[in-house]
Write an enzyme that holds these catalytic residues in place. Structure first.
Site, mmCIF file in Angstrom:
data_model
loop_
_atom_site.group_PDB
_atom_site.id
_atom_site.type_symbol
_atom_site.label_atom_id
_atom_site.label_comp_id
_atom_site.label_asym_id
_atom_site.label_seq_id
_atom_site.Cartn_x
_atom_site.Cartn_y
_atom_site.Cartn_z
ATOM 1 N N GLY A 53 38.610 12.126 41.946
ATOM 2 C CA GLY A 53 37.624 11.109 42.295
ATOM 3 C C GLY A 53 38.230 10.066 43.221
ATOM 4 O O GLY A 53 39.094 10.358 44.049
ATOM 5 N N SER A 54 37.811 8.820 43.047
ATOM 6 C CA SER A 54 38.139 7.778 44.028
ATOM 7 C C SER A 54 39.611 7.389 44.075
ATOM 8 O O SER A 54 40.048 6.757 45.040
ATOM 9 C CB SER A 54 37.287 6.529 43.770
ATOM 10 N N THR A 55 40.406 7.730 43.054
ATOM 11 C CA THR A 55 41.843 7.440 43.152
ATOM 12 C C THR A 55 42.450 8.204 44.329
ATOM 13 O O THR A 55 43.454 7.783 44.908
ATOM 14 C CB THR A 55 42.586 7.808 41.850
#
Length: 578
Positions: free
Chosen positions: A308-310
């Protein structure tokens, strides 16, 4: 008459030749046995005349970075019987059955079995073996042994690992460093007669065992305990399936803590966590083995997930390195982006409006990253992945590291490129992402994450200082400095505010990814954080698997990062900035 004499002479000559040939044959055979086969028959004779009892070598100790024992040894004994030396079988059977808490029939079968030596029971507690020795039963042998002990039981269980009945490593560091830890067994040799009875007056020959080497690790018991408590706390609060945490030094790859909550008992590794003995008995052998293997699995290393956004850290770094974006570049987010026939939305459905690249990172804005990914293009994206070693294993020193599951480059179209840019449609392991981010924030050198620091012998003399090959300059110092500044602003001004720590500058990136199959309403909430932001000493990642209720990483994982750093930084002697 003449013919008779001739025949007689021939018989005499034949007899002489036969005798000569027989003598030569016997002489040759004797020479062969005495010279060529001397060692073989010497060993055979020795086997008949000697009885050997093994003395277990003490396995090397595993220490944390402060010298605290993580895996040690507890003295135990092995109880055996020698059939030909037993004088009172019934007393032996009754005594061993009672003291060893074994069925009488089991002990009887072994006592009455005609063999050179028969093992009755291993890993017998010292107090019990002392009682047996004090009885002075003829034919009963009490030999010293060692049983592996784990003072902290379930702490870092999947990292440390455990040993089998033969004292050989099964998983974790125990198996990775087994060749150093094992040591060399010794033996007690006694002289016996042809009937296998020990000869009185003949001294025992003792070959002393050689203890295994000790392993010093980078694990820190105090940080591991705190991380374990933090993981258990959030798992119970969110009724989550599990929680994973890794804390490491981003400058050299030393891992301070690695948690896979819930852990399992190293003292009883074949007891399935959360299951009673009765429930385990109902499992088939196949089901039991599957559950045990899953329980022993180090998910921080061996399991993959959609980051995801990491992962936007990787996309942003690649874009800055490639020069396709500047910090001040302007973008516009209406709440979605149309890619081919797909409408891919932002987590903020009403949109972020106009924003710079830095604000796009702060807001974790998907449309911004889809645009950045498009600027990179497929070739540029994969160039960045290779540069940051996302497609390679880290080489961590525990077994079972998973490979990144990524699209084939030739199969990546506009949609795949868009979803990749914000961390979806592929999978990697937590340790892989954490190691890559280490390079992003440490000035650009790729470390090898590891636990092993040094190997020392039983007298604490250094044998081997373990070394790991780093890759220099995977990104520029300039890009590294820019990324640290951007990620610090994510905490001070953006979506990672709950990762903040009073008195310290913290950099972080949060993430929320939906598990497959889609629309299953199962998520992984994550956050990756480090401090101090300008000169990182600690980097940590938290993954909360299938939390109930609120599942956003910025809401439930970022506070865990805050707690971890708030505890670790003062403990490691990092002073507050003011």
């Amino acid at each position: 008459m003449k013919n008779c004499k001739t025949a007689q002479r021939q018989r005499i000559i034949f007899a002489y030749v036969f005798i000569v040939l027989l003598t030569l044959s016997l002489t040759g055979r004797l020479a062969y046995l005495m010279i060529a086969k001397a060692d073989y028959y010497g060993d055979r004779a020795k086997d008949v005349q000697q009885r050997e009892r093994h003395i277990k070598a003490q396995r090397g100790i595993i220490y944390d970075r402060n010298g605290t024992v993580l895996a040690g040894n507890k003295p135990v004994s092995t109880i055996s019987v020698i059939h030909n030396q037993i004088e009172d079988p019934e007393t032996v059977i009754q005594s061993l059955s009672t003291l060893l808490e074994l069925p009488e029939d089991t002990v009887r079968k072994r006592v009455e079995k005609v063999s050179s030596i028969e093992r009755i029971k291993t890993n017998v507690a010292k107090e019990v073996s002392d009682q047996i020795r004090d009885l002075g039963l003829a034919g009963v042998m009490v030999d010293e042994d060692y049983k592996r002990s784990y003072p902290f039981d379930d702490l870092a269980s999947r990292v440390i690992g455990f040993t089998g009945s033969d004292n050989q490593g099964i998983i974790g560091l125990e198996v990775k460093y087994d060749e150093y830890l094992q040591g060399q067994d010794g033996a007690i040799l006694t002289m016996t007669n042809a009937r296998g009875i020990e000869i009185e007056g003949k001294a025992e020959e003792r070959q002393e065992p050689v203890a295994g080497h000790n392993l010093y690790t980078s694990l820190d018991v105090n940080l591991q305990q705190f991380a374990t408590q933090a993981a258990e706390k959030v798992r119970k609060a969110k009724n989550a399936k599990g929680v994973r945490i890794i804390m490491m030094n981003p400058t050299n790859g030393e891992i301070y803590a690695m948690v896979n909550d819930p852990e399992f008992s190293l003292s009883n590794p074949y007891q399935i966590t959360g299951m009673t003995e009765q429930e385990m008995e109902k499992l088939s052998e196949k089901e039991k083995n599957e559950q045990l293997n899953q329980m022993w699995r180090n998910a921080c290393v061996s399991d993959t997930y959609e980051p995801g956004s990491t992962f936007k850290i990787v996309t942003a770094t690649s874009a800055l390195e490639a020069g396709v974006v500047k910090l001040t570049d302007q973008f516009y987010c209406p709440g979605y982006k149309i890619v081919e026939d797909r409408r891919i939305r932002c987590h903020k459905t009403q949109g972020h409006g106009s924003e710079t690249f830095v604000q796009g990172v702060q807001n974790s804005c998907n449309p911004v990253f889809m645009e950045v990914g498009a600027r990179l293009g497929v070739d540029g994206m994969f160039r960045g992945l290779k540069q940051l070693q996302i497609l390679s294993k880290t080489g961590i020193d525990v077994p079972g590291e998973a490979s990144t599951i990524m699209h084939q480059q030739e199969n990546v179209g506009a949609v795949e490129l868009a979803t990749m840019s914000f961390g979806q449609s592929f999978q990697l392991s937590p340790i892989r992402l954490l190691t890559t981010v280490s390079a992003v924030i440490n000035g650009g050198h790729m470390v090898v994450p590891h636990f092993g620091v040094s190997i020392e012998d039983a007298q604490d003399n250094a044998v081997t200082a373990l070394e790991y090959t780093e890759t220099e300059d995977v990104i520029s110092q300039e890009t590294s400095e820019s990324m640290k500044t951007i990620l610090e602003s994510v905490v001070s001004e953006g979506s990672g505010s709950k990762a903040s720590v009073s008195g310290y500058q913290v950099g972080a990136k949060t993430g929320t990814s939906e598990k497959l199959p889609r629309r299953s309403n199962k998520y992984i909430a994550s956050c990756l954080g480090f401090a101090p932001a300008n000169d990182p000493k600690v980097l940590a990642i938290v993954l909360i698997d299938e939390p109930e209720g609120i599942y956003y990483g910025g809401q439930i994982a970022a506070p865990v990062i805050s707690d971890l750093l708030d505890n670790a930084l003062p403990y490691l002697g990092v002073e507050k900035s003011g």
